[in-house]
Write an enzyme that holds these catalytic residues in place. Structure first.
Site, PDB file in Angstrom:
ATOM      1  N   HIS A 164       0.815  -1.209   0.000  1.00 37.63           N
ATOM      2  CA  HIS A 164       0.000   0.000   0.000  1.00 37.63           C
ATOM      3  C   HIS A 164       0.853   1.266   0.000  1.00 37.63           C
ATOM      4  O   HIS A 164       2.035   1.250   0.345  1.00 37.63           O
ATOM      5  CB  HIS A 164      -0.950   0.009   1.202  1.00 37.63           C
ATOM      6  CG  HIS A 164      -0.271  -0.100   2.543  1.00 37.63           C
ATOM      7  ND1 HIS A 164       0.332  -1.248   2.984  1.00 37.63           N
ATOM      8  CD2 HIS A 164      -0.128   0.798   3.543  1.00 37.63           C
ATOM      9  CE1 HIS A 164       0.813  -1.078   4.198  1.00 37.63           C
ATOM     10  NE2 HIS A 164       0.566   0.175   4.554  1.00 37.63           N
ATOM     11  N   HIS A 175       5.069   0.363   0.652  1.00 35.93           N
ATOM     12  CA  HIS A 175       5.596  -0.594   1.616  1.00 35.93           C
ATOM     13  C   HIS A 175       4.607  -1.744   1.767  1.00 35.93           C
ATOM     14  O   HIS A 175       3.505  -1.724   1.218  1.00 35.93           O
ATOM     15  CB  HIS A 175       5.898   0.062   2.966  1.00 35.93           C
ATOM     16  CG  HIS A 175       4.749   0.823   3.562  1.00 35.93           C
ATOM     17  ND1 HIS A 175       4.289   2.013   3.051  1.00 35.93           N
ATOM     18  CD2 HIS A 175       3.963   0.560   4.634  1.00 35.93           C
ATOM     19  CE1 HIS A 175       3.279   2.461   3.777  1.00 35.93           C
ATOM     20  NE2 HIS A 175       3.049   1.590   4.746  1.00 35.93           N
ATOM     21  N   GLU A 188       3.934   6.820   8.446  1.00 37.26           N
ATOM     22  CA  GLU A 188       3.878   5.773   9.465  1.00 37.26           C
ATOM     23  C   GLU A 188       5.251   5.520  10.089  1.00 37.26           C
ATOM     24  O   GLU A 188       6.222   5.252   9.388  1.00 37.26           O
ATOM     25  CB  GLU A 188       3.364   4.466   8.861  1.00 37.26           C
ATOM     26  CG  GLU A 188       2.008   4.595   8.187  1.00 37.26           C
ATOM     27  CD  GLU A 188       1.596   3.321   7.486  1.00 37.26           C
ATOM     28  OE1 GLU A 188       2.364   2.334   7.508  1.00 37.26           O
ATOM     29  OE2 GLU A 188       0.494   3.289   6.895  1.00 37.26           O
ATOM     30  N   TYR A 207       6.730  -9.097  13.847  1.00 37.86           N
ATOM     31  CA  TYR A 207       5.635  -8.446  13.139  1.00 37.86           C
ATOM     32  C   TYR A 207       5.219  -9.308  11.956  1.00 37.86           C
ATOM     33  O   TYR A 207       6.064  -9.852  11.243  1.00 37.86           O
ATOM     34  CB  TYR A 207       6.073  -7.058  12.678  1.00 37.86           C
ATOM     35  CG  TYR A 207       5.028  -6.297  11.914  1.00 37.86           C
ATOM     36  CD1 TYR A 207       3.727  -6.162  12.408  1.00 37.86           C
ATOM     37  CD2 TYR A 207       5.326  -5.711  10.700  1.00 37.86           C
ATOM     38  CE1 TYR A 207       2.768  -5.467  11.701  1.00 37.86           C
ATOM     39  CE2 TYR A 207       4.375  -5.010   9.975  1.00 37.86           C
ATOM     40  CZ  TYR A 207       3.094  -4.888  10.486  1.00 37.86           C
ATOM     41  OH  TYR A 207       2.143  -4.204   9.776  1.00 37.86           O
TER      42      TYR A 207
END
Length: 438
Positions: free
Chosen positions: A338, A374, A344, A353
């Site tokens: 996206h 990313h 962010e 993660y």
């Protein structure tokens, strides 16, 4: 007269309810009844109000607290400017705002004795505290108690996220205990001292220059879910009536100042209001996730938001990716690739993660600015594209994201640090064309 409290720590009691009008007293009848500023306060105390919103702000967003203290805050020496070390404040100049994605390894604990304030290192910032917009994200590495030193930020409220080691936050309005997996918010201007329960601690601090954090609206989710008001805990009154030689350090317009003070400023015997420090256990966040197909927008993981003047577009969002069930069918479960208008900054408290199989370590950080693409690394994409989709519980991971409508500029320390991973973008190597058209 003190409000009934809930207790989660063996020696501490807390008041519950996000943004509630709390009242608490360490001595019976220390709070005046029916008038905030009587001609004479009980016990010879001084009445002092702190306002963290404009006097004329709407009732729903008006934040202020009345304190009844042994001496008023004006009883201190004159401030003198001191070195700010690696602490920076927006606007950061001399650094080109990066369009490329960036990632850093964790900071290492130092053998040099340093307390919470000395151990603050700015990683990114945006906006301008003098305009009351934007944020900064700092790391802290501490191995020494703040013994005779107290601190407050006039530039913004402080969201503290420990990654290792437990903290004791002694504030004007009472004490908070805080460990990894919990967060605390210290309102703009509130004085506090940090003690270390495990000898050392490190973690993250988001300094919010803009509107104070509030809980996001639930929309169609309804009355329950996300972060619930009752799970936010506020300290009960606890005061120090001590004399001595103390230092009060203040952050104001990006600079650090220090004043001598001959008594502890944690001398509030009673208080009433809705602007006070609070803590929250991230394990109490009620995750709302898909049970059918596709990965929902990360906004469903928003714990708190600092709104901007554009509805639905945050000055700061604090978002978490906690332990949760992954049960979606016939879909790609990790975050999709996206690009978005928000910038962010991510941190990892523990575990792995789900979008990065390697390289993103607990205590580490990453930055993806506005419209910078990313998403999952090659290994994650490859595995998620082939794995049999059975219910899976992600039990060991806790990551967070600070996102903002304003691009984030790294500090010179961040850009020149050996912790900056020069090979970060190589995690997407291998994502070649798989097109099978004519």
């Amino acid at each position: 007269m003190a409000e009934s409290s809930v207790s989660t720590d063996p020696e501490l009691a807390y008041l519950s309810g996000f943004g509630n009008e709390h009242e608490t007293e360490a001595l019976a009848d220390a709070l005046p009844i029916g008038q905030f500023n009587p001609q004479q306060c009980p016990y010879g105390l001084y009445a002092e109000q702190i306002s963290t919103a404009a006097f004329t702000a709407p009732r729903v967003s008006n934040r202020r607290t009345w304190m009844y203290r042994t001496q008023p805050s004006v009883c201190q020496g004159k401030f003198k400017q001191i070195s700010k070390g690696n602490l920076c404040t927006a606007p950061i100049t001399g650094v080109v705002c990066p369009i490329n994605p960036l990632r850093w390894d964790p900071l290492s604990l130092t053998e040099k004795p340093q307390d919470f304030v000395d151990g603050l290192i700015t990683m990114v910032a945006n906006g301008d505290p003098r305009q009351q917009q934007g944020l900064a994200v700092h790391m802290y590495v501490a191995n020494k108690d703040m013994q005779d030193r107290f601190f407050y930020s006039a530039d913004g409220e402080l969201l503290i996220v420990p990654q290792s080691g437990s903290l004791g936050l002694d504030t004007e309005l009472g004490r908070l205990w805080l460990g990894p997996g919990e967060i605390a918010v210290i309102p703009r201007g509130i004085k506090f001292r940090v003690r270390l329960f495990d000898g050392s601690s490190q973690g993250y601090v988001c300094e919010n220059y803009g509107a104070p954090f509030e809980l996001p609206e639930r929309g169609p989710v309804g009355a329950n879910g996300f972060a619930n008001d009752r799970d936010f805990l506020y300290p009960v009154a606890h005061y120090e009536d001590t004399a001595g030689q103390y230092q009060l350090t203040a952050k104001f317009c990006g600079q650090l100042f220090e004043a001598e003070i001959d008594h502890s400023p944690l001398n509030v015997v009673a208080w009433t209001g809705n602007s006070a420090p609070y803590k929250y256990d991230l394990a109490r966040f009620n995750v709302i996730n898909t049970v059918s197909f596709d990965h929902m927008d990360p906004s469903i993981f928003t714990v708190m938001t600092s709104p901007s003047d554009t509805p639905g577009t945050a000055n700061v969002d604090f978002v978490i990716f906690p332990p949760r069930w992954m049960v979606a069918e016939h879909t790609f479960r990790p975050p999709w690739y996206h690009r978005n208008i928000m910038s962010e900054f991510m941190g990892l408290i523990k575990g792995q993660y789900d979008a990065k199989k390697s390289g993103f370590k607990p205590g580490g950080m990453s930055l993806h600015n506005c419209m910078t693409p990313h998403g999952p690394d090659f290994a994650t994409h490859d595995q998620a594209s082939k794995v049999e989709l059975t219910p899976e519980y992600q039990s060991e991971s806790l990551a967070f994201m600070v996102e903002s409508r304003y691009p984030m500029v790294p500090s010179e320390f961040a850009m020149n640090s050996p912790l900056l991973q020069q090979d970060y973008t190589q995690c997407w190597d291998g994502l070649g064309s798989r097109f099978k058209g004519d």
